[in-house]
Design a protein around this motif. Structure first.
Motif, mmCIF file in Angstrom:
data_model
loop_
_atom_site.group_PDB
_atom_site.id
_atom_site.type_symbol
_atom_site.label_atom_id
_atom_site.label_comp_id
_atom_site.label_asym_id
_atom_site.label_seq_id
_atom_site.Cartn_x
_atom_site.Cartn_y
_atom_site.Cartn_z
ATOM 1 N N TYR A 139 0.822 -1.212 0.000
ATOM 2 C CA TYR A 139 0.000 0.000 0.000
ATOM 3 C C TYR A 139 0.856 1.262 0.000
ATOM 4 N N ARG A 140 1.992 1.229 0.696
ATOM 5 C CA ARG A 140 2.893 2.388 0.703
ATOM 6 C C ARG A 140 3.433 2.642 -0.710
ATOM 7 N N GLN A 141 3.819 1.591 -1.405
ATOM 8 C CA GLN A 141 4.301 1.742 -2.778
ATOM 9 C C GLN A 141 3.192 2.251 -3.693
ATOM 10 N N GLN A 142 2.008 1.699 -3.542
ATOM 11 C CA GLN A 142 0.871 2.135 -4.353
ATOM 12 C C GLN A 142 0.569 3.611 -4.100
ATOM 13 N N PHE A 143 0.593 4.013 -2.842
ATOM 14 C CA PHE A 143 0.334 5.405 -2.479
ATOM 15 C C PHE A 143 1.387 6.314 -3.107
ATOM 16 N N GLY A 144 2.626 5.900 -3.078
ATOM 17 C CA GLY A 144 3.706 6.670 -3.697
ATOM 18 C C GLY A 144 3.536 6.792 -5.207
ATOM 19 N N ARG A 145 3.151 5.687 -5.850
ATOM 20 C CA ARG A 145 2.931 5.727 -7.314
ATOM 21 C C ARG A 145 1.780 6.656 -7.682
ATOM 22 N N MET A 146 0.825 6.794 -6.776
ATOM 23 C CA MET A 146 -0.322 7.672 -7.017
ATOM 24 C C MET A 146 0.057 9.142 -6.848
ATOM 25 N N GLY A 147 1.211 9.390 -6.235
ATOM 26 C CA GLY A 147 1.647 10.763 -6.016
ATOM 27 C C GLY A 147 1.548 11.216 -4.573
ATOM 28 N N GLY A 148 1.449 10.250 -3.637
ATOM 29 C CA GLY A 148 1.296 10.585 -2.232
ATOM 30 C C GLY A 148 2.543 10.313 -1.415
ATOM 31 N N LYS A 149 2.692 11.089 -0.352
ATOM 32 C CA LYS A 149 3.798 10.899 0.582
ATOM 33 C C LYS A 149 3.322 11.283 1.973
ATOM 34 N N ILE A 150 3.577 10.397 2.940
ATOM 35 C CA ILE A 150 3.224 10.685 4.326
ATOM 36 C C ILE A 150 4.307 11.569 4.922
ATOM 37 N N ARG A 151 3.892 12.678 5.500
ATOM 38 C CA ARG A 151 4.822 13.618 6.145
ATOM 39 C C ARG A 151 4.967 13.334 7.631
ATOM 40 N N SER A 152 3.858 13.063 8.288
ATOM 41 C CA SER A 152 3.890 12.711 9.704
ATOM 42 C C SER A 152 2.615 11.970 10.050
ATOM 43 N N GLN A 153 2.699 11.197 11.134
ATOM 44 C CA GLN A 153 1.520 10.471 11.608
ATOM 45 C C GLN A 153 1.687 10.150 13.076
ATOM 46 N N GLY A 154 0.583 10.129 13.775
ATOM 47 C CA GLY A 154 0.620 9.777 15.184
ATOM 48 C C GLY A 154 -0.604 10.274 15.911
ATOM 49 N N THR A 155 -0.723 9.825 17.139
ATOM 50 C CA THR A 155 -1.852 10.245 17.956
ATOM 51 C C THR A 155 -1.413 11.390 18.863
ATOM 52 N N LYS A 156 -2.276 12.327 19.008
ATOM 53 C CA LYS A 156 -1.979 13.497 19.839
ATOM 54 C C LYS A 156 -2.580 13.352 21.229
#
Length: 124
Positions: free
Chosen positions: A58-75
């Protein structure tokens, strides 16, 4: 699926499988510290590895679509915040932690059912 929401669905699965493989790995360590009659390590390692493979797909698919995760987490322990850049635009996607946990449980149950079916078919 509508093209504009496809990236959100892919991101969602990426997040779920990322949480799942990490949770199963942590649970395996906890179980290994307990004195049990049997070893569940091979099953948990198998599930964790399969979830990790799905996460990377899914990470590779997301990247091929033009997406990149900048940050993630619970606050606050209740909300899980993900900042992404998709095709040059920044987005904030917020999930409910309890819903993510429930979805992880569904994926875990699916893996275990597939494992059981595989064992049953292998012996038939």
């Amino acid at each position: 699926m509508e093209q504009s929401n496809e990236w959100r669905e892919t991101l969602h699965e990426l997040i779920i499988y990322g949480m799942l493989f990490k949770a199963v790995a942590l649970d395996a360590k906890t179980i290994n510290q307990s004195e049990l009659k049997l070893s569940y390590e091979p099953i948990l390692e198998s599930v964790s590895a399969a979830a990790e493979r799905k996460h990377h797909q899914y990470r590779q698919q997301f990247g091929r679509m033009g997406g990149k995760i900048r940050s993630q987490g619970t606050k606050d322990g209740f909300l899980y915040e993900v900042l992404v850049t998709f095709r040059g635009l920044q987005h904030e996607v917020i999930y409910n932690v309890e819903v993510l946990k429930a979805e992880c449980q569904v994926r875990l149950n699916n893996f275990l059912q597939a494992f059981t079916d595989e064992q049953r078919n292998g012996r038939a």
